[in-house]
Design a protein around this motif. Sequence first.
Motif, PDB file in Angstrom:
ATOM      1  N   ALA B 100       0.848  -1.202   0.000  1.00 35.00           N
ATOM      2  CA  ALA B 100       0.000   0.000   0.000  1.00 35.00           C
ATOM      3  C   ALA B 100       0.881   1.247   0.000  1.00 35.00           C
ATOM      4  O   ALA B 100       0.629   2.216  -0.727  1.00 35.00           O
ATOM      5  N   PHE B 101       1.957   1.197   0.810  1.00 29.84           N
ATOM      6  CA  PHE B 101       2.847   2.352   0.899  1.00 29.84           C
ATOM      7  C   PHE B 101       3.602   2.595  -0.410  1.00 29.84           C
ATOM      8  O   PHE B 101       3.620   3.719  -0.925  1.00 29.84           O
ATOM      9  N   THR B 102       4.200   1.524  -0.972  1.00 32.70           N
ATOM     10  CA  THR B 102       4.990   1.723  -2.199  1.00 32.70           C
ATOM     11  C   THR B 102       4.081   2.176  -3.354  1.00 32.70           C
ATOM     12  O   THR B 102       4.490   2.996  -4.176  1.00 32.70           O
ATOM     13  N   ALA B 103       2.833   1.648  -3.382  1.00 34.30           N
ATOM     14  CA  ALA B 103       1.896   2.063  -4.440  1.00 34.30           C
ATOM     15  C   ALA B 103       1.551   3.545  -4.282  1.00 34.30           C
ATOM     16  O   ALA B 103       1.492   4.294  -5.271  1.00 34.30           O
ATOM     17  N   MET B 104       1.362   3.962  -3.025  1.00 34.47           N
ATOM     18  CA  MET B 104       1.018   5.366  -2.778  1.00 34.47           C
ATOM     19  C   MET B 104       2.175   6.305  -3.165  1.00 34.47           C
ATOM     20  O   MET B 104       1.957   7.360  -3.753  1.00 34.47           O
ATOM     21  N   VAL B 105       3.393   5.877  -2.844  1.00 34.08           N
ATOM     22  CA  VAL B 105       4.555   6.711  -3.212  1.00 34.08           C
ATOM     23  C   VAL B 105       4.702   6.751  -4.739  1.00 34.08           C
ATOM     24  O   VAL B 105       5.010   7.799  -5.312  1.00 34.08           O
ATOM     25  N   THR B 106       4.434   5.610  -5.401  1.00 29.77           N
ATOM     26  CA  THR B 106       4.513   5.592  -6.874  1.00 29.77           C
ATOM     27  C   THR B 106       3.533   6.618  -7.452  1.00 29.77           C
ATOM     28  O   THR B 106       3.896   7.401  -8.331  1.00 29.77           O
TER      29      THR B 106
END
Lengths: 426, 170
Positions: B100-106
């Motif tokens: 969820a975090f890496t997708a949000m940063v992307t």
Amino acid sequence: MTGVLLFGVFIVCLFIGVPISISLGISATAMIIFAQDIMAPATTTSIPLRFYAGLDSVSIMAIAFFVLAGNLMTKGGISRRIVNFASILVGRVQGGMGVALVLACAFFAALSGSAPATVIAIGSMLYADMVKAGYPGPRTAGLLVVSGGLGPVIPPSIIMVIYCTLTGASVSGMFKQGLLVGILICVVLIGLVLYYAKKENWPTQNEHHTGKDILKIFFDAIPALLTPIIILGGIYSGILTPTESSVVACIWALIAGTLFYHELKFSDLIDILYDSAKSSAMILFIISASTAFSWVFTFSGLSSSLVESVVNMHLSSTLFCLIVAIILLIFGTFMEGTAICVLLVPVLWPIAQSLGIHPLHFGMIVCVSNVIGTMTPPVAVNIFSATSVTKLPMGQIAKAEVPFLIGYVAVFFLTVFFPWFSTCLI
Amino acid sequence: MNSLKKILGWLDRSERLLMVLAFVIMVATMFGSVLARNVFRATVSWLDELARISMVYMVLLGAEAGLRDGTQVRVTAIISKFSGKLRKVLDIIAQVVLIAFTAMVTRGAIINVQTNIARNVTTTSLNWPMAIPYMALVIGFSIMTLVQLGTLAKMVTKPADQFGETEEQV
């Protein structure tokens, strides 16, 4: 309440096994999403910008270069020359190889900024020979673990560069003071080696070196011994910045390994570069994530309220330093050094600043306690590294290192209570 | 599964090459900067800028490689005490949170790149579009998201009694 959110999310993520860097990013993001009243106008798109800002700096590049220089030196035969040189310095005293081990770690520390790298490089050269010569295995491994701790104290030091990046303290100032504290630790460890050599009847070195042998070993070691002169001389003379000296160290290590010692092949370089890139990326990614975390910590006002509440306690600076030292030692038993530094320094440094503590004094407390963390189980990278070199169980090494660890901790508390040790050379 | 392994093999080789290349550029440009300043008495600011951009790419690709092979630093003292079903649940929760975090940063990084292209922002010395350095975040975090989704799929299908043993990533 917002503090509970920021640190609570971080701790929960950490305990369920989320990597430290990602845990820092998640807690910062949670604050932006769930505490909009104090975080507005920040949005979640600010997080990638903060990650980028954490990396957009020339000074932290020194970390990657020191990692690369250390790997080039280990593979290029420099560590073996250092061990040979340390052995001829000691001569025929009881426990002489133990003293040589401490000195070799100190010399290697002046080339590499990493504790586990020092343990592996020197341990793989000396441990087997020492045990064969009659030195007690576990005690030798214990000495190796603690002497490896000279790596990040004697400059150059990766943890010092990280601390200075986070606080703006002078890297060359930290390096100067680190040299003094490192020499002090070295003297204490040699004293303990000589005491235990008598008490446990360690062997005396029988090998006799002729004058010709000594000269040969000395000349062979010159390219290796020039490395700390290039690194520290460049910084202290003002010709090079710490980042520039770290890149010069890489080039010099490459020249020494290929042209002087002929042990480094160009075919090895790809693997060395990849391994160094990956290990330094791990450290730098944590720093990058911590930039987002400390930005949220400051932007939300948590930092200033924490400073205010500690200032209202009217603590003396010495008592505060002691509390910080104990907190860092406790964290050091279960957390990795870089993570402790990037997590706690942005929180504790503003308080230290408000109490008038010198940045180098505070930095020395942070850096030396960080190194002690590498020797104290359960998370103890120096013991893990020594286990891989000696094949001894972790518990046995942890028990045998205690006398040397006490000596190291004694010097640490000297730096905590006497700021002079951290500021006298400035 | 074989095609996934092929893709990961290709990804690993490309990442390895790019990281080594970025590191070589960093060393060459910083050493060039030292020579320029101390030998030719000239300050070449674009060398520092190129070194910084290379470092951003190297770190984000290296962070992805570290996440993929499980060498990113994490605290295992607590989680290693659990095994079986509870461990499986905890590992899946940790993985979902990470994704969820890496997708949000992307997503955030893509927005930043688009904004910079629209405003025509450039770097100070090289005058390159700022989208180039910011693109490192898009590349790094999007690969992290995709690879970690693969790891999650493997975790979900793995029997609970194998959790708590040494775990391989996809």
